[in-house]
Motif scaffolding. Structure first.
Motif, short mmCIF file in Angstrom:
data_model
loop_
_atom_site.label_atom_id
_atom_site.label_comp_id
_atom_site.label_asym_id
_atom_site.label_seq_id
_atom_site.Cartn_x
_atom_site.Cartn_y
_atom_site.Cartn_z
N ALA A 152 -70.34 1.60 0.73
CA ALA A 152 -71.11 0.54 1.37
C ALA A 152 -70.22 -0.57 1.93
N GLY A 153 -70.49 -0.93 3.18
CA GLY A 153 -69.81 -2.06 3.79
C GLY A 153 -68.47 -1.76 4.40
N ARG A 154 -67.98 -0.50 4.26
CA ARG A 154 -66.67 -0.17 4.81
C ARG A 154 -66.82 0.47 6.18
N PRO A 155 -66.03 0.06 7.16
CA PRO A 155 -66.10 0.70 8.48
C PRO A 155 -65.59 2.12 8.42
N VAL A 156 -66.14 2.98 9.28
CA VAL A 156 -65.68 4.36 9.35
C VAL A 156 -64.32 4.38 10.05
N PRO A 157 -63.27 4.92 9.39
CA PRO A 157 -61.95 4.97 10.02
C PRO A 157 -61.94 5.97 11.17
N THR A 158 -60.98 5.83 12.03
CA THR A 158 -60.86 6.75 13.16
C THR A 158 -59.42 7.23 13.27
N CYS A 159 -59.28 8.49 13.71
CA CYS A 159 -57.97 9.07 13.96
C CYS A 159 -57.94 9.61 15.38
N VAL A 219 -66.08 11.51 6.50
CA VAL A 219 -65.57 12.56 5.62
C VAL A 219 -64.29 13.14 6.20
N GLY A 220 -63.21 13.04 5.44
CA GLY A 220 -61.93 13.58 5.90
C GLY A 220 -61.63 14.96 5.37
N LEU A 230 -56.42 13.62 10.80
CA LEU A 230 -56.14 12.85 9.58
C LEU A 230 -54.84 13.33 8.94
N LEU A 231 -54.62 14.64 8.94
CA LEU A 231 -53.37 15.18 8.41
C LEU A 231 -52.18 14.68 9.24
N ASP A 232 -52.38 14.60 10.56
CA ASP A 232 -51.32 14.08 11.42
C ASP A 232 -50.99 12.64 11.07
N GLU A 233 -51.99 11.91 10.61
CA GLU A 233 -51.82 10.47 10.36
C GLU A 233 -51.24 10.19 8.98
N ILE A 234 -51.75 10.84 7.93
CA ILE A 234 -51.34 10.50 6.56
C ILE A 234 -50.44 11.54 5.93
N GLY A 235 -50.17 12.64 6.64
CA GLY A 235 -49.35 13.70 6.07
C GLY A 235 -50.20 14.72 5.35
N THR A 236 -49.59 15.85 5.06
CA THR A 236 -50.32 16.93 4.40
C THR A 236 -49.89 16.99 2.94
N PHE A 237 -49.33 18.11 2.51
CA PHE A 237 -48.88 18.23 1.14
C PHE A 237 -47.47 17.66 1.00
#
Length: 353
Positions: free
Chosen positions: A7-14, A130-131, A191-198
């Motif tokens: 609740a109250g959090r904006p949906v992030p975008t990649c 949902v990521g 999202l993987l491109d942005e935060i990395g994978t494993f």
């Protein structure tokens, strides 16, 4: 368990402009599971979702897996590696060969129901927050029972596996989970491109929990989608590995993930408890004569001590760049309120490995 912190959090975008819209890239890492892999690929051929590319990474199999893929599945991209570089290494090797809007990491010991991938992709298209999502994983030996329906953190640092081998009853609505199981997960490629994978220091085990933790910290969510059904053999590959190897990597990676991802207050509260438990388990295994597991746990602790500077550098990146949500908001949802009885059953489960 508390509700997810939405609740109250904006949906992030990649930025997914470099990826093919609607395409699902499926990566399967294989090691000497030829028959299982064939059944998995055959089930994917029946998928109702047709915008699929499949990459099989073979980690030096000697059971005819490579010849089988080349003969029976010529449209599958095959990466033939000369040696076993692990589940994590195999997936990282395959990622540059994928360009789907969505990426699925899939175990070779799974069978996919025809509509499963369609359900997962449609759900993510309809829910931009949902990521990552997990299907309903069913035990292949008895599909009336669940594999699990998500993992949560606990005050000991060990995970709580919800629904493990319980009967599949009343699970019809999607809901958020802290971490998905790597047997089958679908993620946004951008999202993987942005935060990395494993994390490439993880050979295998706990890598999907570490990744899902980062997904939550980045502002995205992880969900369970029960309309998508996948059968999973459970330990189709890991049962061939020796217990010391499994124990070392599981304990090593779990501790490293906590050091990287916990906020300061939870790190100083939970990690000392976890290390105490590790030492207690080492003592128990020693008095029972299981020197292999005892050495593995001590080796895991020693590995983390030796590599603490590298882990701290990763922590700085996660806490300073990726984190968009505080532990005060996330942990009431992420931590499962479980007691000693559960951990005794978990100890007995480790004892069977």
């Amino acid at each position: 368990m508390a509700s997810a912190p939405r609740a109250g959090r904006p949906v992030p975008t990649c930025d997914g402009s470099k990826r093919t819209p609607g395409l699902l890239s499926i990566i399967i890492v294989n090691l000497n599971t030829c028959e299982l892999l064939q059944r998995c690929l055959e089930s994917l051929q029946l998928s109702s979702y047709v915008a699929i590319e499949i990459v099989v990474v073979d980690n030096g199999s000697e059971d005819g897996s490579i010849a089988m893929v080349r003969k029976s599945f010529p449209n599958v991209k095959l990466i033939d590696l000369p040696k076993n570089i692990g589940f994590v290494g195999g997936n990282l090797e395959a990622l540059p060969f994928t360009d789907g809007e969505f990426v699925c990491f899939l175990n070779s010991d799974t069978e996919i129901e025809a509509d499963a991938m369609n359900c997962l992709v449609n759900y993510m298209q309809q829910n931009p927050q949902v990521g990552c999502c997990e299907p309903k994983l069913l035990w292949m030996k008895d599909p009336r029972r669940l594999d699990s329906i998500g993992d949560w953190l606990t005050w000991t640092g060990m995970l709580f596996h919800r629904g493990y081998l319980q009967k599949d009853q009343g699970l019809t609505q999607p809901f958020p989970i802290f971490a998905a199981k790597g047997a089958c997960i679908v993620l946004r490629g951008s999202l993987l491109d942005e935060i990395g994978t494993f994390d490439d220091s993880y050979f295998a085990y706990f890598e999907e929990t570490d990744l899902c933790w980062r997904i939550w910290l980045s502002g995205y969510e992880v969900h369970f989608v029960p309309d998508a059904r996948v059968k999973h053999l459970l330990a189709g590959t890991s049962q061939k590995l020796n217990t010391g190897f499994v124990t070392f990597h599981a304990f090593k990676n779990r501790l490293q993930a906590m050091i990287k991802n916990f906020g300061p207050s939870h790190m100083v509260r939970i990690i000392p408890i976890h290390i105490t438990i590790c030492l207690g388990l080492t003592f128990l295994y020693l008095i029972r004569g299981d020197k292999e597991k005892a050495r593995a746990i001590l080796g895991a602790l020693w590995w983390n001590a030796q590599n603490i500077r590298k882990t701290i550098a990763k922590r700085r990146h996660i806490q300073g760049t990726i984190r968009k949500i505080s532990d005060e908001e996330l942990m009431p949802f992420a931590m499962a309120p479980v007691g000693i009885r559960y951990f005794w059953s978990l100890y007995k489960e480790y004892d069977r490995v």
